[in-house]
Design a protein around this motif. Structure first.
Motif, short mmCIF file in Angstrom:
data_model
loop_
_atom_site.label_atom_id
_atom_site.label_comp_id
_atom_site.label_asym_id
_atom_site.label_seq_id
_atom_site.Cartn_x
_atom_site.Cartn_y
_atom_site.Cartn_z
N UNK A 658 0.82 -1.21 0.00
CA UNK A 658 0.00 0.00 0.00
C UNK A 658 0.85 1.26 0.00
N UNK A 659 1.92 1.28 0.81
CA UNK A 659 2.80 2.44 0.85
C UNK A 659 3.51 2.65 -0.48
N UNK A 660 3.92 1.54 -1.12
CA UNK A 660 4.56 1.63 -2.43
C UNK A 660 3.61 2.23 -3.45
N UNK A 661 2.34 1.82 -3.43
CA UNK A 661 1.38 2.35 -4.38
C UNK A 661 1.13 3.85 -4.15
N UNK A 662 1.05 4.26 -2.91
CA UNK A 662 0.86 5.68 -2.62
C UNK A 662 2.05 6.50 -3.11
N UNK A 663 3.23 5.94 -2.92
CA UNK A 663 4.46 6.66 -3.30
C UNK A 663 4.65 6.69 -4.80
N UNK A 664 4.14 5.67 -5.49
CA UNK A 664 4.41 5.51 -6.92
C UNK A 664 3.17 5.57 -7.79
N UNK A 665 2.06 6.17 -7.28
CA UNK A 665 0.81 6.13 -8.04
C UNK A 665 0.87 6.94 -9.33
N UNK A 666 1.87 7.81 -9.46
CA UNK A 666 2.00 8.55 -10.72
C UNK A 666 2.60 7.69 -11.83
N UNK A 667 3.28 6.60 -11.46
CA UNK A 667 3.95 5.80 -12.48
C UNK A 667 3.43 4.37 -12.58
N UNK A 668 2.85 3.84 -11.50
CA UNK A 668 2.40 2.44 -11.48
C UNK A 668 0.88 2.39 -11.43
N UNK A 669 0.29 1.62 -12.36
CA UNK A 669 -1.16 1.46 -12.39
C UNK A 669 -1.61 0.30 -11.51
N UNK A 670 -0.84 -0.79 -11.49
CA UNK A 670 -1.22 -1.94 -10.67
C UNK A 670 -0.01 -2.82 -10.40
N UNK A 671 -0.11 -3.59 -9.33
CA UNK A 671 0.89 -4.60 -8.98
C UNK A 671 0.14 -5.84 -8.55
N UNK A 672 0.47 -6.98 -9.13
CA UNK A 672 -0.07 -8.26 -8.71
C UNK A 672 1.04 -9.13 -8.15
N UNK A 673 0.83 -9.66 -6.96
CA UNK A 673 1.75 -10.61 -6.35
C UNK A 673 0.98 -11.91 -6.17
N UNK A 674 1.18 -12.85 -7.07
CA UNK A 674 0.40 -14.09 -7.04
C UNK A 674 1.15 -15.21 -7.76
N UNK A 675 1.50 -16.26 -7.00
CA UNK A 675 1.17 -16.46 -5.59
C UNK A 675 2.21 -15.87 -4.65
N UNK A 676 1.75 -15.64 -3.42
CA UNK A 676 2.64 -15.34 -2.30
C UNK A 676 2.63 -16.59 -1.42
#
Length: 696
Positions: A658-676
């Motif tokens: 969540x922190x990464x998305x807030x920090x990088x929302x101008x450049x990243x549209x989505x991140x999928x981590x599957x499977x963890x």
């Protein structure tokens, strides 16, 4: 215009002009004049109509320029083509705000939208604010400033109270008002926003919170145009002890069908709305009738943090059904200790049970004082603050007035709430007269108790704050929307996320060398930024443990990739095993910003969805609660001798995401981590997919 000034102009203007005023009280241009007179508005009322000298007994003016003063508020009730000219005159004349009741604008299509934009441009240039177009109007029943054309305000006598209703729909706002007034609840404001070309539900909500007399805010929204303002309103409401209940209509899954990331496919707009409202402690109701049923409980003084219930009835079957409903809602019944049981045993008939639910039996008909004696056994019991008295049968022969008096006296002792359910309004009437909250049946009563306590838990929840030192992710330049798996894993490893060790290979021999270096069975995958989901093309090979198997898989993978027109690259990683595969994901919603998904993992994630959404920033505790909301949550504690899983580590990973998305929302549209992969010994990201916001 500041929110406090906006509220004053809309609800406490010194003067109101009604442009298009009519002498017919049943017309749109007639009702605001009638209501302002009828409900006691003390300011100046200026009807404007060039064809009349008097409207409803008030001097009428030919135009705005003819008025003796500039009105604070203008109500525009004209046919579509005349609206633009009226807005222009109001703007030039210094009117602070206008309510446009006229329809035929943005709700009709592109041409109407263009005309609507022109209205707002004219108003904005002069600093004038607009409600509407297509708005039913505003109402303040504290001072009679009712500039509205709803018919419902004459059906039930208005009564000032601690509730404000803000609705995008005029009809729905009036319906909520009517339902609340039928339950005897006073309503101070009914504000409607219409097409929301300028002022929105969110802005009205924020403005209304400047009134210290408001304790409940009810919202109806068809869209949330400015979530930041609504979040600000919710934060202010929490600090002031105001509860917000909302209906958000239009359960759209916009864009989900076209999404290529798991998170994008699952986190449709409506589920994001759920997460957003939950994040800001706004209770989302299914419909307006649900709000009208439960709202009386919010106006009662009792400990909303306690969920334990005591059920009392004169029907054994009602006791059983109430117990079933409570179990379904996970609403605990108070466990009676020996002191309670002994006290009840001295009160109840010898054949009655002394457990909860408490069956008064038919004794209630011949002994009306038995309810008071039962309640008295709980008078000093702090473990029980919620009570349901179910009276499915209580007609002739029952002293309902005494029962109502006894319940009211018990509540008056402090911090305890008693609700009454019955099947007939005639049975409930004596309780209603004494201010006791009533319901038609045990289900509705227990659902309401459940909601209020769950809403209080939302209001009490502490949320995390954004980590300031979260790094920016450096993305490689490319013409593809997605990064390859190798690029995605490398980028995430660089910011400290626990990704599986891996090696990108270009030839069969490099793959064999990687397998030899890993000294374990490996996983081989085709790797390309054009392959968001490799398993769909048969490009994932598991548990390869011999050189023969490795080379065969590599050759087959290369053949398939070339057939797809892709350059053959191979990702090699050790074959890892664990107790459970989960999935974490995140996307930037175009309206609400970053949202994080916690989910069961694997390739069937969309076929058998089991997920929970969170709006960052949030804490590890928030994430743990989200994981425990999954259907698979019982497995986390260890099942059939299995050790428990370290969900705190998964929650920590979710917070980091969540922190990464807030920090990088101008450049990243989505991140999928599957499977963890989750195991008592480790949490490892086995596969990752990063989607760029913009292709560079």
């Amino acid at each position: 215009m500041d929110k406090d000034k906006l509220l004053g102009i809309l609800t406490k203007p010194s003067s109101v002009a009604v442009i298009g005023a009519s002498g017919d009280k049943d017309k749109v241009g007639g009702r605001p004049v009638d209501y302002l007179k009828r409900f006691g508005f003390s300011g100046s009322i200026y009807p404007i109509n060039p064809t009349r000298d008097v409207v409803q007994g008030i001097k009428c003016y030919p135009n705005l320029r003819a008025l003796p003063e500039t009105p604070d508020l203008a109500v525009i009730a004209l046919a579509g083509p005349a609206v633009k000219a009226a807005v222009q005159v109001c703007a030039e004349g210094g009117v602070k705000a206008a309510v446009i009741m006229s329809s035929g604008f943005g709700e009709t299509g592109s041409e109407g939208e263009a005309e609507q934009r022109q209205l707002i441009q004219i108003a904005a240039a002069a600093g004038m604010r607009i409600i509407g177009p297509n708005a039913q109007g505003v109402a303040n029943f504290q001072n009679g400033m009712v500039a509205n054309f709803s018919t419902m305000f004459t059906q039930l006598d208005p009564c000032d109270g601690p509730v404000a209703v803000v609705s995008q729909s005029g009809a729905t706002g009036a319906a909520i008002y009517t339902m609340l007034r039928e339950r005897g609840i006073g309503v101070r404001y009914v504000m409607t926003s219409g097409n929301e070309a300028d002022i929105t539900v969110s802005e009205l909500a924020l403005s209304i919170l400047d009134d210290p007399g408001i304790r409940i805010l009810v919202l109806y929204m068809e869209s949330i145009k400015d979530p930041d303002l609504l979040a600000k309103a919710a934060a202010l409401a929490r600090t002031r002890g105001v509860c917000i209940l909302a209906v958000k209509a239009g359960r759209s899954v916009m864009g989900a069908a076209a999404a290529q990331s798991h998170t994008g496919a699952l986190a449709g707009e409506d589920r994001v709305v759920d997460a957003f409202l939950r994040r800001h402690s706004i209770w989302r109701a299914d419909d307006i009738s649900q709000i009208s049923q439960v709202l009386p409980l919010y106006l009662k003084q009792f400990d909303r943090r306690r969920r334990e219930v005591v059920v009392i009835s004169n029907s054994g079957s009602s006791c059983v059904m109430s117990a079933d409903i409570a179990d379904m809602l996970a609403l605990p019944l108070v466990q009676l200790d020996s002191t309670n049981q002994n006290a009840l045993g001295a009160v109840l008939a010898s054949f009655a049970t002394v457990t909860n639910p408490i069956d008064l039996t038919a004794s209630l008909m011949t002994d009306s004082g038995i309810l008071a004696r039962v309640l008295d056994t709980f008078r000093s019991d702090e473990s029980a603050s919620l009570y349901l008295v179910s009276l499915p049968v209580a007609g002739q022969g029952y002293d309902l007035d005494r029962l109502a008096d006894d319940i009211a006296a018990f509540e008056a002792q402090g911090n305890k709430l008693v609700v009454v359910s019955a099947t007939l309004d005639a049975i409930l009437a004596p309780f209603v007269r004494r201010g006791i909250v009533t319901f038609r049946g045990e289900l509705a009563a227990l659902q309401a108790l459940d909601q209020v306590s769950r809403h209080q838990a939302l209001l009490d929840e502490e949320w995390g704050s954004e980590t300031e030192d979260t790094p920016l992710i450096s993305l490689p330049g490319a013409s593809s929307t997605f990064l390859s798996e190798a690029e995605s894993l490398t980028a995430l490893a660089a910011v400290g996320m626990p990704v599986v060790s891996h090696r990108l290979c270009a030839t069969e021999d490099e793959v064999v060398q990687a397998w030899q270096a890993m000294e374990s069975p490996i996983v081989l995958k085709g790797c390309s930024e054009k392959l968001p989901h490799k398993s769909e093309f048969g490009l994932v090979y598991l548990n390869l443990s011999s050189e023969q198997d490795v080379r065969k898989a590599c050759q087959e993978c290369e053949s398939k990739m070339r057939a797809l027109g892709l350059a053959p690259y191979f990702l090699v990683s050790p074959m890892m095993f664990g107790k459970r595969e989960l999935a974490l994901g995140a996307k930037v919603d175009p309206r609400f910003g970053p949202v994080v998904m916690l989910s069961d993992g694997g390739k069937f994630i969309e076929s058998m969805p089991d997920y929970h959404l969170l709006v960052p920033p949030f804490s590890i505790d928030n994430a743990c609660k989200g994981l425990k909301a999954l259907r698979i949550a019982p497995l986390f504690h260890g099942a059939r001798g299995e050790p428990p899983l370290p969900i705190e580590c998964v929650a920590k990973l979710a917070v980091q995401l969540g922190d990464i998305m807030l920090r990088n929302e101008d450049s990243i549209a989505s991140i999928d981590l599957n499977p963890v992969l989750v195991d008592p010994g480790h949490v490892v990201i086995l596969d990752a997919l990063i989607e760029r916001k913009y292709v560079i």
